[in-house]
Design a protein around this motif. Sequence first.
Motif, PDB file in Angstrom:
ATOM      1  N   THR A  67       0.863  -1.187   0.000  1.00  0.00           N
ATOM      2  CA  THR A  67       0.000   0.000   0.000  1.00  0.00           C
ATOM      3  C   THR A  67       0.897   1.234   0.000  1.00  0.00           C
ATOM      4  OG1 THR A  67      -1.740  -1.158   1.239  1.00  0.00           O
ATOM      5  CG2 THR A  67      -1.836   1.256   1.223  1.00  0.00           C
ATOM      6  N   LEU A  68       0.627   2.142  -0.940  1.00  0.00           N
ATOM      7  CA  LEU A  68       1.361   3.401  -1.028  1.00  0.00           C
ATOM      8  C   LEU A  68       0.397   4.538  -0.726  1.00  0.00           C
ATOM      9  CD1 LEU A  68       4.090   4.847  -2.042  1.00  0.00           C
ATOM     10  CD2 LEU A  68       2.875   5.113  -4.201  1.00  0.00           C
ATOM     11  N   VAL A  69       0.701   5.343   0.315  1.00  0.00           N
ATOM     12  CA  VAL A  69      -0.105   6.545   0.545  1.00  0.00           C
ATOM     13  C   VAL A  69       0.585   7.691  -0.191  1.00  0.00           C
ATOM     14  CG1 VAL A  69      -1.137   5.768   2.720  1.00  0.00           C
ATOM     15  CG2 VAL A  69       0.990   7.060   2.794  1.00  0.00           C
ATOM     16  N   LEU A  70      -0.224   8.462  -0.916  1.00  0.00           N
ATOM     17  CA  LEU A  70       0.340   9.465  -1.822  1.00  0.00           C
ATOM     18  C   LEU A  70      -0.465  10.760  -1.744  1.00  0.00           C
ATOM     19  CD1 LEU A  70       2.575   9.656  -4.112  1.00  0.00           C
ATOM     20  CD2 LEU A  70       0.700   9.241  -5.723  1.00  0.00           C
ATOM     21  N   GLY A  71       0.227  11.870  -1.542  1.00  0.00           N
ATOM     22  CA  GLY A  71      -0.430  13.167  -1.550  1.00  0.00           C
ATOM     23  C   GLY A  71      -0.900  13.511  -2.955  1.00  0.00           C
ATOM     24  N   PRO A  72      -2.028  14.226  -3.083  1.00  0.00           N
ATOM     25  CA  PRO A  72      -2.539  14.562  -4.417  1.00  0.00           C
ATOM     26  C   PRO A  72      -1.608  15.483  -5.201  1.00  0.00           C
ATOM     27  CG  PRO A  72      -3.788  15.700  -2.714  1.00  0.00           C
ATOM     28  CD  PRO A  72      -2.891  14.740  -2.013  1.00  0.00           C
ATOM     29  N   ASP A  73      -0.688  16.150  -4.477  1.00  0.00           N
ATOM     30  CA  ASP A  73       0.271  17.043  -5.135  1.00  0.00           C
ATOM     31  C   ASP A  73       1.663  16.414  -5.209  1.00  0.00           C
ATOM     32  OD1 ASP A  73       0.790  17.037  -2.444  1.00  0.00           O
ATOM     33  OD2 ASP A  73       1.005  19.205  -2.234  1.00  0.00           O
ATOM     34  N   CYS A  74       1.697  15.079  -5.157  1.00  0.00           N
ATOM     35  CA  CYS A  74       2.972  14.354  -5.186  1.00  0.00           C
ATOM     36  C   CYS A  74       3.017  13.485  -6.440  1.00  0.00           C
ATOM     37  CB  CYS A  74       3.102  13.496  -3.928  1.00  0.00           C
ATOM     38  SG  CYS A  74       4.739  12.822  -3.700  1.00  0.00           S
ATOM     39  N   ILE A  75       3.983  13.760  -7.298  1.00  0.00           N
ATOM     40  CA  ILE A  75       4.080  13.045  -8.577  1.00  0.00           C
ATOM     41  C   ILE A  75       5.202  12.015  -8.491  1.00  0.00           C
ATOM     42  CG2 ILE A  75       4.583  13.315 -11.040  1.00  0.00           C
ATOM     43  CD1 ILE A  75       3.490  16.256 -10.666  1.00  0.00           C
ATOM     44  N   ILE A  76       4.843  10.771  -8.814  1.00  0.00           N
ATOM     45  CA  ILE A  76       5.845   9.697  -8.804  1.00  0.00           C
ATOM     46  C   ILE A  76       5.584   8.771  -9.987  1.00  0.00           C
ATOM     47  CG2 ILE A  76       4.500   8.225  -7.191  1.00  0.00           C
ATOM     48  CD1 ILE A  76       7.295   7.421  -5.969  1.00  0.00           C
ATOM     49  N   SER A  77       6.652   8.251 -10.578  1.00  0.00           N
ATOM     50  CA  SER A  77       6.520   7.393 -11.764  1.00  0.00           C
ATOM     51  C   SER A  77       6.426   5.921 -11.349  1.00  0.00           C
ATOM     52  CB  SER A  77       7.733   7.585 -12.676  1.00  0.00           C
ATOM     53  OG  SER A  77       8.875   6.977 -12.084  1.00  0.00           O
ATOM     54  N   PRO A  78       5.878   5.062 -12.219  1.00  0.00           N
ATOM     55  CA  PRO A  78       5.844   3.619 -11.941  1.00  0.00           C
ATOM     56  C   PRO A  78       7.236   3.049 -11.662  1.00  0.00           C
ATOM     57  CG  PRO A  78       4.428   4.124 -13.801  1.00  0.00           C
ATOM     58  CD  PRO A  78       5.168   5.386 -13.471  1.00  0.00           C
ATOM     59  N   LYS A  79       8.240   3.553 -12.391  1.00  0.00           N
ATOM     60  CA  LYS A  79       9.625   3.075 -12.193  1.00  0.00           C
ATOM     61  C   LYS A  79      10.079   3.338 -10.755  1.00  0.00           C
ATOM     62  CE  LYS A  79      13.137   5.561 -13.791  1.00  0.00           C
ATOM     63  NZ  LYS A  79      14.077   5.779 -12.664  1.00  0.00           N
ATOM     64  N   ASP A  80       9.774   4.538 -10.243  1.00  0.00           N
ATOM     65  CA  ASP A  80      10.183   4.886  -8.874  1.00  0.00           C
ATOM     66  C   ASP A  80       9.371   4.118  -7.833  1.00  0.00           C
ATOM     67  OD1 ASP A  80      12.288   6.922  -9.294  1.00  0.00           O
ATOM     68  OD2 ASP A  80      10.701   7.980 -10.349  1.00  0.00           O
TER      69      ASP A  80
END
Length: 241
Positions: free
Chosen positions: A78-91
């Motif tokens: 499970t990854l919690v992610l802020g709506p203003d946080c951009i991350i790629s599938p690779k990362d």
Amino acid sequence: ESLTIVIVLFKEPFELINETLQNISGFNIIIIDNDDNHQLKEKILKEFKIHKYILNKKNNGFSAGYNQGIKLSTTKFTLVLGPDCIISPKDINVLVKKISLYQDALIVSPTAYDKKNELTYSGGPLPENGKMDKILELEGDVCVESALGACMLFRTLDIQKYDLLFDENFFLYFSDVDLCRKIKTLNKSIIQTKEAICIHQHGNIKVKNKFKKIYIREFNYTHDMLYYFFKIKNKQNLEII
């Protein structure tokens, strides 16, 4: 699919969340909207496949929203992610690799940059142990006392095993450092890796009314900070007893 991404919304414009979702469309996504925004939901569902989309009539806070999404996750990670946080599938895949490598780690987080590609704060000491604005210059993988709640990867089984939900008494701030403090007391690790990066805009409150903005920032920040140190003091007293 072995990974679920949990995102909590409150008054974010479509353009912002659109940019975040463009990068992660291949994953199981759970969205919790604390603003009960039906129009935004309609817009998002036209563009993206969302696993679960929950509209909350009442805003119970960021921590409660995260917990709501986490409890709906049935995947291995499970990854919690802020709506203003951009991350790629690779990362994201790097984070999965790292948490699989470090069995003692309960959270793995990336290194954050801003939109100007400058290193920004993503982790460091707990508030009682040092200033939280010092940016770490990493060489590889580092154990940190505290990681930013804008991007945290968990093994889903660990959330249940170690009760890694956020304290819902924190409305907007300090719930991430509170959780990290709990992990430290369990003698487990939090890893920040240089190999995975995210783009994150800090402290960007999306409410347009400037007086509401001041209220949200000052009232909630002060309340949550005082509650954090109140919890520490109480725990220290109990330890002495």
